[in-house]
Design a protein around this motif. Structure first.
Motif, PDB file in Angstrom:
ATOM      1  N   PHE A 103       0.716  -1.094  -0.100  1.00 24.57           N
ATOM      2  CA  PHE A 103       0.028  -0.008  -0.053  1.00 24.57           C
ATOM      3  C   PHE A 103       0.858   1.361   0.006  1.00 24.57           C
ATOM      4  CE2 PHE A 103      -3.275   3.064   1.857  1.00 24.57           C
ATOM      5  CZ  PHE A 103      -3.985   3.073   0.864  1.00 24.57           C
ATOM      6  N   ASN A 104       1.326   1.829   1.255  1.00 23.11           N
ATOM      7  CA  ASN A 104       2.031   2.903   1.043  1.00 23.11           C
ATOM      8  C   ASN A 104       3.753   2.430   1.001  1.00 23.11           C
ATOM      9  OD1 ASN A 104       0.139   5.005   1.022  1.00 23.11           O
ATOM     10  ND2 ASN A 104      -0.180   4.779   3.184  1.00 23.11           N
ATOM     11  N   LYS A 105       3.920   1.919   0.118  1.00 23.10           N
ATOM     12  CA  LYS A 105       5.329   1.191  -0.231  1.00 23.10           C
ATOM     13  C   LYS A 105       5.380   1.276  -1.696  1.00 23.10           C
ATOM     14  CE  LYS A 105       7.059  -1.768   3.318  1.00 23.10           C
ATOM     15  NZ  LYS A 105       7.198  -3.242   3.612  1.00 23.10           N
ATOM     16  N   TRP A 402      -1.613   8.198   3.184  1.00 24.87           N
ATOM     17  CA  TRP A 402      -2.525   8.061   2.472  1.00 24.87           C
ATOM     18  C   TRP A 402      -3.519   6.777   2.771  1.00 24.87           C
ATOM     19  CZ3 TRP A 402      -5.412   9.779  -1.274  1.00 24.87           C
ATOM     20  CH2 TRP A 402      -5.948   9.054  -2.353  1.00 24.87           C
ATOM     21  N   SER A 403      -4.719   6.912   2.720  1.00 24.10           N
ATOM     22  CA  SER A 403      -5.460   6.065   3.419  1.00 24.10           C
ATOM     23  C   SER A 403      -6.485   5.363   2.141  1.00 24.10           C
ATOM     24  CB  SER A 403      -6.387   6.486   4.555  1.00 24.10           C
ATOM     25  OG  SER A 403      -7.213   7.487   4.306  1.00 24.10           O
ATOM     26  N   ASP A 404      -7.412   6.179   1.368  1.00 15.61           N
ATOM     27  CA  ASP A 404      -7.835   5.761   0.189  1.00 15.61           C
ATOM     28  C   ASP A 404      -8.493   6.870  -0.426  1.00 15.61           C
ATOM     29  OD1 ASP A 404     -10.725   6.499   1.005  1.00 15.61           O
ATOM     30  OD2 ASP A 404     -10.597   4.888   2.369  1.00 15.61           O
ATOM     31  N   ASP A 405      -8.692   6.540  -1.569  1.00 17.70           N
ATOM     32  CA  ASP A 405      -9.256   7.850  -2.475  1.00 17.70           C
ATOM     33  C   ASP A 405     -10.428   8.565  -2.082  1.00 17.70           C
ATOM     34  OD1 ASP A 405      -9.295   5.833  -5.794  1.00 17.70           O
ATOM     35  OD2 ASP A 405      -8.095   5.695  -4.039  1.00 17.70           O
ATOM     36  N   TYR A 406     -11.111   8.315  -1.098  1.00 18.72           N
ATOM     37  CA  TYR A 406     -12.414   9.058  -0.965  1.00 18.72           C
ATOM     38  C   TYR A 406     -12.167   9.508   0.726  1.00 18.72           C
ATOM     39  CZ  TYR A 406     -13.686   7.786  -5.363  1.00 18.72           C
ATOM     40  OH  TYR A 406     -13.632   7.661  -6.757  1.00 18.72           O
ATOM     41  N   ALA A 495      -2.384  13.244  -0.151  1.00 11.28           N
ATOM     42  CA  ALA A 495      -3.822  13.269   0.166  1.00 11.28           C
ATOM     43  C   ALA A 495      -4.722  14.071  -0.958  1.00 11.28           C
ATOM     44  CB  ALA A 495      -3.889  14.125   1.479  1.00 11.28           C
ATOM     45  N   VAL A 496      -6.039  13.840  -0.795  1.00 13.35           N
ATOM     46  CA  VAL A 496      -7.041  14.619  -1.672  1.00 13.35           C
ATOM     47  C   VAL A 496      -7.678  15.512  -0.901  1.00 13.35           C
ATOM     48  CG1 VAL A 496      -8.739  13.914  -3.225  1.00 13.35           C
ATOM     49  CG2 VAL A 496      -7.095  12.263  -2.839  1.00 13.35           C
ATOM     50  N   GLU A 497      -7.946  16.676  -1.654  1.00 13.37           N
ATOM     51  CA  GLU A 497      -8.945  17.574  -1.223  1.00 13.37           C
ATOM     52  C   GLU A 497     -10.118  17.596  -1.975  1.00 13.37           C
ATOM     53  OE1 GLU A 497      -7.544  21.518  -0.412  1.00 13.37           O
ATOM     54  OE2 GLU A 497      -5.874  21.072   0.339  1.00 13.37           O
ATOM     55  N   TRP A 498     -11.470  18.044  -1.405  1.00 11.89           N
ATOM     56  CA  TRP A 498     -12.571  17.910  -2.253  1.00 11.89           C
ATOM     57  C   TRP A 498     -13.044  19.170  -2.737  1.00 11.89           C
ATOM     58  CZ3 TRP A 498     -14.957  14.503  -5.447  1.00 11.89           C
ATOM     59  CH2 TRP A 498     -16.113  14.916  -5.827  1.00 11.89           C
ATOM     60  N   VAL A 499     -13.058  19.298  -4.120  1.00 10.07           N
ATOM     61  CA  VAL A 499     -13.578  20.802  -4.397  1.00 10.07           C
ATOM     62  C   VAL A 499     -15.089  20.588  -5.208  1.00 10.07           C
ATOM     63  CG1 VAL A 499     -13.376  22.732  -6.076  1.00 10.07           C
ATOM     64  CG2 VAL A 499     -11.022  21.636  -5.303  1.00 10.07           C
ATOM     65  N   GLY A 500     -15.789  21.342  -4.699  1.00  2.36           N
ATOM     66  CA  GLY A 500     -17.279  21.065  -5.111  1.00  2.36           C
ATOM     67  C   GLY A 500     -18.191  20.855  -3.893  1.00  2.36           C
ATOM     68  N   ALA A 501     -17.510  20.828  -2.621  1.00  2.00           N
ATOM     69  CA  ALA A 501     -18.522  20.398  -1.507  1.00  2.00           C
ATOM     70  C   ALA A 501     -19.408  21.575  -1.115  1.00  2.00           C
ATOM     71  CB  ALA A 501     -17.424  20.181  -0.338  1.00  2.00           C
ATOM     72  N   GLU A 502     -20.379  21.476  -0.325  1.00  2.00           N
ATOM     73  CA  GLU A 502     -21.258  22.409   0.126  1.00  2.00           C
ATOM     74  C   GLU A 502     -20.517  23.495   0.887  1.00  2.00           C
ATOM     75  OE1 GLU A 502     -24.511  22.937   0.126  1.00  2.00           O
ATOM     76  OE2 GLU A 502     -24.677  21.015  -1.365  1.00  2.00           O
ATOM     77  N   SER A 503     -19.497  23.336   1.712  1.00  2.00           N
ATOM     78  CA  SER A 503     -18.764  24.140   2.481  1.00  2.00           C
ATOM     79  C   SER A 503     -17.300  23.825   2.845  1.00  2.00           C
ATOM     80  CB  SER A 503     -19.609  24.428   3.893  1.00  2.00           C
ATOM     81  OG  SER A 503     -19.614  23.145   4.571  1.00  2.00           O
ATOM     82  N   LEU A 542     -17.387   2.263   9.850  1.00  2.00           N
ATOM     83  CA  LEU A 542     -17.044   0.866  10.202  1.00  2.00           C
ATOM     84  C   LEU A 542     -16.142   0.266   9.089  1.00  2.00           C
ATOM     85  CD1 LEU A 542     -20.394  -0.774  11.653  1.00  2.00           C
ATOM     86  CD2 LEU A 542     -18.250  -0.705  12.542  1.00  2.00           C
ATOM     87  N   ALA A 543     -16.519   0.342   8.035  1.00  2.00           N
ATOM     88  CA  ALA A 543     -15.752  -0.177   6.900  1.00  2.00           C
ATOM     89  C   ALA A 543     -14.362   0.425   6.831  1.00  2.00           C
ATOM     90  CB  ALA A 543     -16.491   0.117   5.491  1.00  2.00           C
ATOM     91  N   CYS A 544     -14.289   1.885   7.000  1.00  2.00           N
ATOM     92  CA  CYS A 544     -13.004   2.364   7.313  1.00  2.00           C
ATOM     93  C   CYS A 544     -12.209   1.698   8.170  1.00  2.00           C
ATOM     94  CB  CYS A 544     -13.053   3.732   7.536  1.00  2.00           C
ATOM     95  SG  CYS A 544     -13.562   4.835   6.003  1.00  2.00           S
ATOM     96  N   ALA A 545     -12.756   1.541   9.116  1.00  2.00           N
ATOM     97  CA  ALA A 545     -11.929   0.987  10.733  1.00  2.00           C
ATOM     98  C   ALA A 545     -11.443  -0.285  10.297  1.00  2.00           C
ATOM     99  CB  ALA A 545     -12.942   1.041  11.803  1.00  2.00           C
ATOM    100  N   PHE A 546     -12.225  -1.112   9.654  1.00  2.00           N
ATOM    101  CA  PHE A 546     -11.896  -2.413   9.183  1.00  2.00           C
ATOM    102  C   PHE A 546     -10.783  -2.481   8.204  1.00  2.00           C
ATOM    103  CE2 PHE A 546     -12.139  -6.742   8.756  1.00  2.00           C
ATOM    104  CZ  PHE A 546     -11.916  -7.022   7.468  1.00  2.00           C
TER     105      PHE A 546
END
Ligand SMILES: *[C@@H]1O[C@H](CO)[C@@H](O)[C@H](O)[C@H]1NC(C)=O
Ligand SMILES: [Cu+2]
Length: 573
Positions: A103-105, A402-406, A495-503, A542-546
């Motif tokens: 993964f991070n390697k 880095w953890s995942d795309d989202y 890392a990823v930032e999100w452009v287009g969020a509500e705030s 939960l999924a993230c934690a797993f």
């Protein structure tokens, strides 16, 4: 019997021919500076193929096997105009096996994709998407970029960007310059008349590349001979080439630092050196005379130089040299000669031997409007620390790897004025996709940097901190930010930032809030009930934690575990 032997021998020869690795000759020290092949758009379209394959790089002092685009180092220069369509097909000619999975390697050295570094272009498929689009061994992927009408002209580059194989591909040969051409009448007549050379600087940190290849389970990268410094720079594929100019002639050089680990700290002998653009964006105060050019890995500088000839009228050589970093405990600089400028022949009379006339771009698109006195959109100022906030060490973005795309680090809506307080930029070159950013101060005090300058890759060894702003115009989607020391990025400093969020939101990683962001801003969607959202958020957490537990288990398992896991599926998917 004899016939069988002959047939077998013939088959072996045919096989060897079919799999023969293309040989690239490295011109020896002192050869004329090569010009990379240029592919230029016609009638608003550039339709090209980049095939990533193995090459045998051979010169008198080096002999290595590595990866390159279209069998050349660098790959061909792409030249487009604002408003063009660029169709770029990535053909991955590498074979299986895929190599280690991790993964991070560093991993999957034969899986690839492409990034147009510095371009203000959509981060979504089929354009500059580096998160989901990819081509495995013997696969291809078709990118289509609608070059923005408002794209400012300048010097950019293209390189692979698949998490885990970036260092081994972009850092060992696969890179090409990308130019957005100046529209007619954009430059001053004086600048327009200058000879304009592209110089792709590819530094090869040989020991580091060998180490990375080993980590990735790579069977391709190989050093047969290396009678050079531990980090040597190829300039347009040549070792310490010579650019011959007339004494007193102004010359435009587009320097592309396609290195991936160290930065360049360049001086130009007795030549006058005026800065014209950084990272493909024209500065506002040309000609800015600078004693040195600071190029972080990934950075660009357009400079205009003029070099004197010898007093008696003969040739005079000016070495373009990078020196080691002026201070300790910061990012490492390459030291050594990159190329030589030889001023030779009759001193030039006429227009170009005059002083340089001030010039600034006649227009600046919305995404490059001055933000120094703008009001930052409420909630849109976030800190982004590179590495540990105290020591600066570690492959971290704002405390996370880095953890995942989202898992979005920060978020912002469209048309916001966003501020980032960067930390650790004396060690880690900060690079941001999609949106270049404007410096709000010059804490380091060097004349190379000024408050108000624009960059897409930023490193200043004289100050660990920088404040910058950008305006989220024109494109929504995932905004990839990472360290351009690519072994750091492959190791998780991305890392990823999100452009287009509500705030706007800061430090969203690890908060249930990011589930909401992932769904694209729930507020506007009346149909989605609060209960459903909460339920999804809980499931997501939960999924993230797993996934995190599974990953940490795997990361701790060490190299031996790779054999058990085999190659094939991508754990990050
Ligand atoms: C990658 O491709 C090269 C060239 O086709 C091949 O020699 C190698 O075995 C492949 N796999 C790895 C893990 O290097
Ligand atoms: Cu870094």
């Amino acid at each position: 019997m004899r016939r069988a032997i002959i047939v077998t021998a013939l088959l072996q020869v045919m096989d060897a021919v079919a799999t023969a690795v293309h040989t690239v000759q490295v011109p020896q020290t002192g050869s004329p500076l090569p010009r990379p092949r240029e592919l230029r758009s016609t009638d608003g379209l550039l339709d090209v193929v980049f095939s990533l394959g193995a090459v045998h790089l051979q010169g008198s002092t080096i002999d290595i096997t590595t990866r390159a685009f279209n069998g050349t180092l660098p790959g061909p220069t792409l030249a487009v105009r604002a408003g063009d369509r660029l169709r770029l097909r990535i053909m991955n000619e590498l074979d299986g096996p895929k190599g280690h999975n991790a993964f991070n390697k560093e991993h999957h050295p034969n899986t690839t994709n492409i990034h147009l570094h510095g371009l203000h272009v959509s981060p979504n498929a089929p354009a500059d998407d580096v998160l989901d689009m990819k081509a495995g061994p013997q696969e291809s992927s078709q990118h289509v970029y609608e070059i923005f009408e408002g794209q400012a002209p300048g010097t950019f580059w293209a390189h692979p960007h698949h998490h885990g194989s970036v260092m081994l591909q972009a850092g060992a040969g696969a890179a090409a310059a990308l130019l957005v051409l100046d529209p007619p009448g954009f430059l001053s007549p004086q600048l327009q008349a200058l000879d304009d050379r592209v110089l792709v600087l590819q530094s090869l940190p040989i020991g580091k590349l060998q180490q990375v290849a080993k980590t990735a389970g790579d069977e391709l990268f190989n050093v047969q001979k290396w009678d050079e410094d531990s980090e040597t720079v190829l300039v347009n594929g040549a070792l310490r080439p010579v650019l011959t100019v007339k004494p007193g002639e102004w010359q435009r050089l587009r320097l592309v630092m396609a290195g991936v680990a160290s930065w360049a700290h360049l001086s130009f002998g007795d030549c006058e050196t005026a800065l014209l653009a950084k990272d493909g964006i024209y500065i506002a105060d040309f000609p800015r005379f600078v004693p040195r050019v600071f190029l972080p890995p990934g950075g660009r500088a357009d400079v205009v130089v003029r070099c004197p000839g010898a007093a008696g009228g003969g040739a005079l050589e000016h070495k373009v040299v990078s020196d080691s970093s002026p201070i300790a405990g910061v990012a490492k600089a390459v030291s050594g000669t990159f190329f030589t400028i030889r001023a030779e022949g009759d001193a030039l009379q006429g227009l170009t031997s005059e002083g340089l006339h001030p010039w600034a771009p006649p227009t600046r698109p919305a995404y490059l409007q001055d933000l120094k006195s703008a009001t930052v959109t409420p909630g849109c100022a976030c800190a982004t620390a590179m590495g540990d906030p105290v020591t600066g060490k570690g492959k971290l973005m704002e405390g996370h790897s880095w953890s995942d795309d989202y898992s979005y680090m920060h978020s912002s809506p469209r048309d916001a004025v966003v501020e980032r307080r960067l930390h650790g930029v004396d060690r880690h070159p900060y690079h941001q996709h999609t949106y270049p950013f404007q410096l709000m101060s010059n804490a380091g005090g060097s004349p190379y940097f000024k408050s108000g300058d624009w960059h897409d890759t930023y490193l200043d060894v004289f100050s660990t901190k920088a404040v910058m702003r950008y305006q989220t115009k024109d494109f929504s989607g995932p905004l990839v930010v990472h360290c351009h020391d690519l072994s750091h990025s492959d190791g998780g400093q991305i890392a990823v930032e999100w452009v287009g969020a509500e705030s706007c939101g800061c430090d969203l990683i690890g908060e249930t809030q990011h589930a909401e962001v992932e769904l694209g801003g729930t507020q506007g969607e009346a149909l989605r009930t609060v209960a459903a959202t909460l339920c999804l958020a809980m499931l997501f957490t939960l999924a993230c934690a797993f996934v995190r537990v599974a990953r940490s288990f795997r990361d701790q398992a060490g190299d031996d575990a790779y054999a058990v896991m085999g190659d094939g599926t991508d754990v990050s998917a």
